[in-house]
Scaffold this motif. Structure first.
Motif, short mmCIF file in Angstrom:
data_model
loop_
_atom_site.label_atom_id
_atom_site.label_comp_id
_atom_site.label_asym_id
_atom_site.label_seq_id
_atom_site.Cartn_x
_atom_site.Cartn_y
_atom_site.Cartn_z
N ASP A 225 17.05 4.65 15.32
CA ASP A 225 16.79 3.21 15.22
C ASP A 225 15.49 2.82 15.92
N ILE A 226 14.42 3.53 15.61
CA ILE A 226 13.14 3.29 16.28
C ILE A 226 12.60 1.90 15.96
N LEU A 227 12.84 1.41 14.74
CA LEU A 227 12.38 0.05 14.41
C LEU A 227 13.14 -0.99 15.22
N GLY A 228 14.44 -0.76 15.42
CA GLY A 228 15.23 -1.67 16.24
C GLY A 228 14.84 -1.61 17.71
N ILE B 279 7.81 -2.48 23.15
CA ILE B 279 6.78 -3.48 23.48
C ILE B 279 6.97 -3.97 24.92
N SER B 280 8.22 -4.18 25.31
CA SER B 280 8.49 -4.60 26.68
C SER B 280 8.01 -3.54 27.68
N LEU B 281 8.29 -2.27 27.38
CA LEU B 281 7.83 -1.18 28.25
C LEU B 281 6.31 -1.12 28.29
N ARG B 282 5.70 -1.26 27.12
CA ARG B 282 4.24 -1.21 27.04
C ARG B 282 3.62 -2.35 27.87
N ASN B 283 4.22 -3.53 27.82
CA ASN B 283 3.72 -4.66 28.60
C ASN B 283 3.87 -4.43 30.11
N LYS B 284 4.95 -3.74 30.50
CA LYS B 284 5.19 -3.48 31.92
C LYS B 284 4.22 -2.46 32.50
N ILE C 40 1.94 3.76 26.62
CA ILE C 40 3.01 4.72 26.34
C ILE C 40 2.37 5.95 25.72
N GLN C 41 2.73 7.12 26.23
CA GLN C 41 2.19 8.36 25.71
C GLN C 41 2.97 8.75 24.46
N VAL D 16 8.69 8.31 14.21
CA VAL D 16 8.76 7.78 15.57
C VAL D 16 7.35 7.68 16.16
N TYR D 17 6.57 8.72 15.98
CA TYR D 17 5.19 8.73 16.50
C TYR D 17 4.38 7.57 15.92
N ILE D 18 4.49 7.39 14.60
CA ILE D 18 3.77 6.30 13.93
C ILE D 18 4.21 4.95 14.49
N VAL D 19 5.52 4.77 14.66
CA VAL D 19 6.04 3.51 15.19
C VAL D 19 5.57 3.28 16.63
N LEU D 20 5.62 4.33 17.45
CA LEU D 20 5.17 4.19 18.84
C LEU D 20 3.70 3.80 18.90
N LYS D 21 2.90 4.40 18.02
CA LYS D 21 1.46 4.11 18.00
C LYS D 21 1.17 2.69 17.52
#
Length: 190
Positions: free
Chosen positions: A20-23, A29-34, A38-39, A144-149
């Motif tokens: 559920d990477i989209l979910g 985004i919250s982690l990225r903001n903190k 994100i690697q 997952v990689y594409i979504v993370l990026k």
């Protein structure tokens, strides 16, 4: 090596729905903001490594503690069922606390390769060829990689309603898969 497109597609959909990477985009985004960054590469590779390793040694670990794959698959069907119920109804039955740092640990494990993913991998192994599951894992890790990026872009394009619809659709698919896994493996327990 007999690759089956049908098995790859089904296993990919199961893993896609469970991961559920989209979910998880709001969490990402919250982690990225903190923490700022994100690697994505490391998180994706570590998650792939964990999933493939569990595919090959998970069954041995089960045998070591005296559990057969069919029993684990039935238990996995229950876990997948409850994950599906969460997705469809938009409720939270169980969630770990949101991690405080964005490193490999909270992203790769447990967000991507968590308990539901591990259970699903072994449940799939009871029904599908290993090489098809490996391909399904790789397909999902690439996604997952594409979504993370591109998590910020995805959130802007889909919006909250779009993410919610996708989550509910895959919840229904996951529910059907849980029922099938249960029916297939429960008969083997007697």
């Amino acid at each position: 090596m007999n690759l089956s497109f049908k098995e790859i597609a089904t296993a990919s959909m199961v893993l896609f729905a469970v991961i559920d990477i989209l979910g998880s985009v709001p969490i990402i985004i919250s982690l990225r903001n903190k923490v700022g960054h994100i690697q994505s590469e490391k998180a994706s590779l570590v998650a792939a490594g964990i999933m493939v390793a569990f595919l090959f040694v998970g069954e041995r670990i089960l045998h070591l503690i005296g559990i057969d794959v069919n029993s684990f698959a039935v238990a996995g069907a229950f876990v997948i069922f409850f994950l599906a119920v969460e997705m469809i109804l938009g409720i939270t039955l169980f969630r770990d606390d949101e991690p405080e740092t964005a490193s490999i640990v909270p992203i790769a494990f447990p967000l991507i390769a968590g308990a539901g993913t591990m259970t699903s991998i072994l449940a799939l192994r009871a029904e599908y060829a290993v090489q098809n599951i490996v391909v399904a894992i790789l397909v999902n890790v690439l996604f997952v990689y594409i979504v993370l990026k591109s998590s910020r872009k995805i959130e802007k394009v889909l919006g909250k309603n779009g993410l919610s619809v996708i989550r509910k659709v895959f919840g229904v698919i996951l529910l059907a898969i849980a029922v099938k896994l249960f029916a297939t493996n429960a008969s083997e327990l007697c």
